[in-house]
Design a protein around this motif. Structure first.
Motif, PDB file in Angstrom:
ATOM      1  N   PHE A   1      37.245  52.531  51.237  1.00  8.85           N
ATOM      2  CA  PHE A   1      38.421  52.798  52.066  1.00  8.85           C
ATOM      3  C   PHE A   1      39.605  53.246  51.216  1.00  8.85           C
ATOM      4  CE2 PHE A   1      42.487  51.359  53.689  1.00  8.85           C
ATOM      5  CZ  PHE A   1      42.518  51.879  54.967  1.00  8.85           C
ATOM      6  N   TYR A   2      39.904  52.492  50.160  1.00 10.28           N
ATOM      7  CA  TYR A   2      41.079  52.823  49.355  1.00 10.28           C
ATOM      8  C   TYR A   2      40.863  54.075  48.504  1.00 10.28           C
ATOM      9  CZ  TYR A   2      43.606  48.755  50.977  1.00 10.28           C
ATOM     10  OH  TYR A   2      44.277  47.860  51.785  1.00 10.28           O
ATOM     11  N   LYS A   3      39.625  54.359  48.141  1.00  9.33           N
ATOM     12  CA  LYS A   3      39.345  55.632  47.480  1.00  9.33           C
ATOM     13  C   LYS A   3      39.726  56.799  48.378  1.00  9.33           C
ATOM     14  CE  LYS A   3      35.639  54.872  44.115  1.00  9.33           C
ATOM     15  NZ  LYS A   3      34.200  55.142  43.821  1.00  9.33           N
ATOM     16  N   LYS A   4      39.418  56.653  49.666  1.00  9.34           N
ATOM     17  CA  LYS A   4      39.762  57.709  50.627  1.00  9.34           C
ATOM     18  C   LYS A   4      41.270  57.897  50.714  1.00  9.34           C
ATOM     19  CE  LYS A   4      38.968  59.182  55.415  1.00  9.34           C
ATOM     20  NZ  LYS A   4      38.408  58.804  56.739  1.00  9.34           N
ATOM     21  N   GLN A   5      42.035  56.848  50.433  1.00  8.16           N
ATOM     22  CA  GLN A   5      43.493  56.927  50.453  1.00  8.16           C
ATOM     23  C   GLN A   5      44.069  57.372  49.104  1.00  8.16           C
ATOM     24  OE1 GLN A   5      45.321  56.648  53.282  1.00  8.16           O
ATOM     25  NE2 GLN A   5      43.292  56.536  54.230  1.00  8.16           N
ATOM     26  N   GLY A   6      43.198  57.730  48.165  1.00  6.89           N
ATOM     27  CA  GLY A   6      43.656  58.271  46.891  1.00  6.89           C
ATOM     28  C   GLY A   6      43.726  57.285  45.743  1.00  6.89           C
ATOM     29  N   PHE A   7      43.280  56.048  45.970  1.00  6.93           N
ATOM     30  CA  PHE A   7      43.292  55.051  44.901  1.00  6.93           C
ATOM     31  C   PHE A   7      42.098  55.267  43.966  1.00  6.93           C
ATOM     32  CE2 PHE A   7      46.030  53.171  47.996  1.00  6.93           C
ATOM     33  CZ  PHE A   7      46.873  52.300  47.313  1.00  6.93           C
ATOM     34  N   LYS A   8      42.288  54.876  42.702  1.00  7.57           N
ATOM     35  CA  LYS A   8      41.224  54.960  41.705  1.00  7.57           C
ATOM     36  C   LYS A   8      40.844  53.557  41.237  1.00  7.57           C
ATOM     37  CE  LYS A   8      42.741  59.449  39.896  1.00  7.57           C
ATOM     38  NZ  LYS A   8      43.230  60.177  38.694  1.00  7.57           N
ATOM     39  N   VAL A   9      39.548  53.351  41.027  1.00  6.84           N
ATOM     40  CA  VAL A   9      39.066  52.076  40.500  1.00  6.84           C
ATOM     41  C   VAL A   9      39.368  52.002  39.008  1.00  6.84           C
ATOM     42  CG1 VAL A   9      37.054  50.614  40.110  1.00  6.84           C
ATOM     43  CG2 VAL A   9      37.225  51.957  42.214  1.00  6.84           C
ATOM     44  N   HIS A  10      40.021  50.927  38.587  1.00  6.83           N
ATOM     45  CA  HIS A  10      40.321  50.749  37.168  1.00  6.83           C
ATOM     46  C   HIS A  10      39.482  49.671  36.521  1.00  6.83           C
ATOM     47  CE1 HIS A  10      43.759  53.436  36.250  1.00  6.83           C
ATOM     48  NE2 HIS A  10      43.710  53.548  37.563  1.00  6.83           N
ATOM     49  N   GLN A  11      39.035  48.709  37.305  1.00 10.11           N
ATOM     50  CA  GLN A  11      38.086  47.758  36.744  1.00 10.11           C
ATOM     51  C   GLN A  11      37.315  47.058  37.844  1.00 10.11           C
ATOM     52  OE1 GLN A  11      39.213  44.049  34.880  1.00 10.11           O
ATOM     53  NE2 GLN A  11      41.220  44.010  35.885  1.00 10.11           N
ATOM     54  N   ARG A  12      36.074  46.688  37.490  1.00 17.27           N
ATOM     55  CA  ARG A  12      35.261  45.787  38.301  1.00 17.27           C
ATOM     56  C   ARG A  12      34.736  44.721  37.349  1.00 17.27           C
ATOM     57  NH1 ARG A  12      32.436  50.639  39.371  1.00 17.27           N
ATOM     58  NH2 ARG A  12      33.105  51.743  41.257  1.00 17.27           N
ATOM     59  N   LEU A  13      35.076  43.481  37.622  1.00 15.11           N
ATOM     60  CA  LEU A  13      34.645  42.374  36.777  1.00 15.11           C
ATOM     61  C   LEU A  13      33.892  41.382  37.642  1.00 15.11           C
ATOM     62  CD1 LEU A  13      34.730  40.921  33.990  1.00 15.11           C
ATOM     63  CD2 LEU A  13      36.839  39.808  34.779  1.00 15.11           C
ATOM     64  N   GLY A  14      32.661  41.069  37.243  1.00 14.97           N
ATOM     65  CA  GLY A  14      31.855  40.161  38.040  1.00 14.97           C
ATOM     66  C   GLY A  14      30.921  39.327  37.197  1.00 14.97           C
ATOM     67  N   LYS A  15      30.447  38.233  37.778  1.00 12.97           N
ATOM     68  CA  LYS A  15      29.508  37.352  37.086  1.00 12.97           C
ATOM     69  C   LYS A  15      28.086  37.767  37.445  1.00 12.97           C
ATOM     70  CE  LYS A  15      30.480  33.025  36.363  1.00 12.97           C
ATOM     71  NZ  LYS A  15      30.713  31.559  36.546  1.00 12.97           N
ATOM     72  N   TYR A  16      27.312  38.076  36.418  1.00 11.96           N
ATOM     73  CA  TYR A  16      25.919  38.487  36.593  1.00 11.96           C
ATOM     74  C   TYR A  16      25.060  37.684  35.629  1.00 11.96           C
ATOM     75  CZ  TYR A  16      21.730  41.423  36.638  1.00 11.96           C
ATOM     76  OH  TYR A  16      20.431  41.873  36.740  1.00 11.96           O
ATOM     77  N   LYS A  17      24.074  36.981  36.182  1.00  8.61           N
ATOM     78  CA  LYS A  17      23.195  36.116  35.391  1.00  8.61           C
ATOM     79  C   LYS A  17      23.995  35.116  34.566  1.00  8.61           C
ATOM     80  CE  LYS A  17      19.228  39.235  35.162  1.00  8.61           C
ATOM     81  NZ  LYS A  17      18.252  39.955  34.289  1.00  8.61           N
ATOM     82  N   GLY A  18      25.045  34.573  35.187  1.00  5.55           N
ATOM     83  CA  GLY A  18      25.810  33.503  34.571  1.00  5.55           C
ATOM     84  C   GLY A  18      26.903  33.933  33.621  1.00  5.55           C
TER      85      GLY A  18
END
Length: 202
Positions: free
Chosen positions: A18-35
């Motif tokens: 949704f926010y990409k469609k409004q012109g926003f850019k992703v600067h980070q994705r931080l998540g827990k994977y396998k602990g």
């Protein structure tokens, strides 16, 4: 300057899209994977990690003077708004918060103030949370609260009226409307039921 809001939501991919469609850019994705916490930042896209069970702590998106973040939640929950201040302003607001008997948690990167209105206020002094390539900015947030008095308390907290925040009574605490100048759509609603308005030209 009001620059930011954060939600917990089960609709992570939908919110990012949704926010990409409004012109926003992703600067980070931080998540827990396998602990372990790992980064899944661009150029990675959802197709690169969709099959993995990742508990995303934060996805950060920016456009101009606006920074929006969201993380994985079992249900949609409004968490906080953020203000960008000078170091001197930051220190005075912290003193004002203590005078109001509001909780203050200061870390190296940011400060959180606990309000009695069901959401937190982030104080930020690092200008890298925004970008200056365009002048997109949050003009006003309309916040639903169960408790009256938000505007008066914000004036006490910041030492000046905060015209960028308005409140109204509601059964839950959330952002009803976000007036953001510089968006391509005049009116649209994100997956977390925040209505975005661009009043220019209306």
């Amino acid at each position: 300057m009001l620059f930011h809001y954060h939600y917990w939501t089960p609709y992570l991919e939908e919110t990012e899209k949704f926010y990409k469609k409004q012109g926003f850019k992703v600067h980070q994705r931080l998540g827990k994977y396998k602990g372990e916490f790992q980064s899944f930042n661009p150029p990675l896209d959802w197709d690169d990690f969709r099959s993995k069970v990742i508990l995303f702590r934060i996805i950060e998106m920016k456009k101009g003077l606006v920074n929006i973040t969201f993380g994985m939640g079992k249900r949609v929950k409004f968490d906080h708004i953020g203000f960008l201040l000078s170091k001197e302003e930051h220190d005075q607001v912290c003193l004002n918060a203590q005078a109001l008997n509001w909780g203050v948690k200061i870390t190296e990167r940011r400060t959180f103030i606990t309000t009695p209105y069901g959401f937190l206020i982030e104080l930020q002094t690092h200008t890298d949370v925004i970008e200056l390539e365009d002048r997109t900015f949050i003009k006003r947030l309309k916040i639903l609260t169960k408790k009256k008095g938000l505007e008066n308390d914000l004036e006490k907290l910041f030492g000046t009226p905060i015209e960028s925040v308005a409140s109204m009574g509601g059964e839950k605490v959330t952002i009803r409307e976000a007036v953001i100048e510089g968006l391509p759509d005049r009116k649209t609603t994100d997956p977390n039921e925040v209505t975005l308005l661009n009043e220019v030209g209306i």
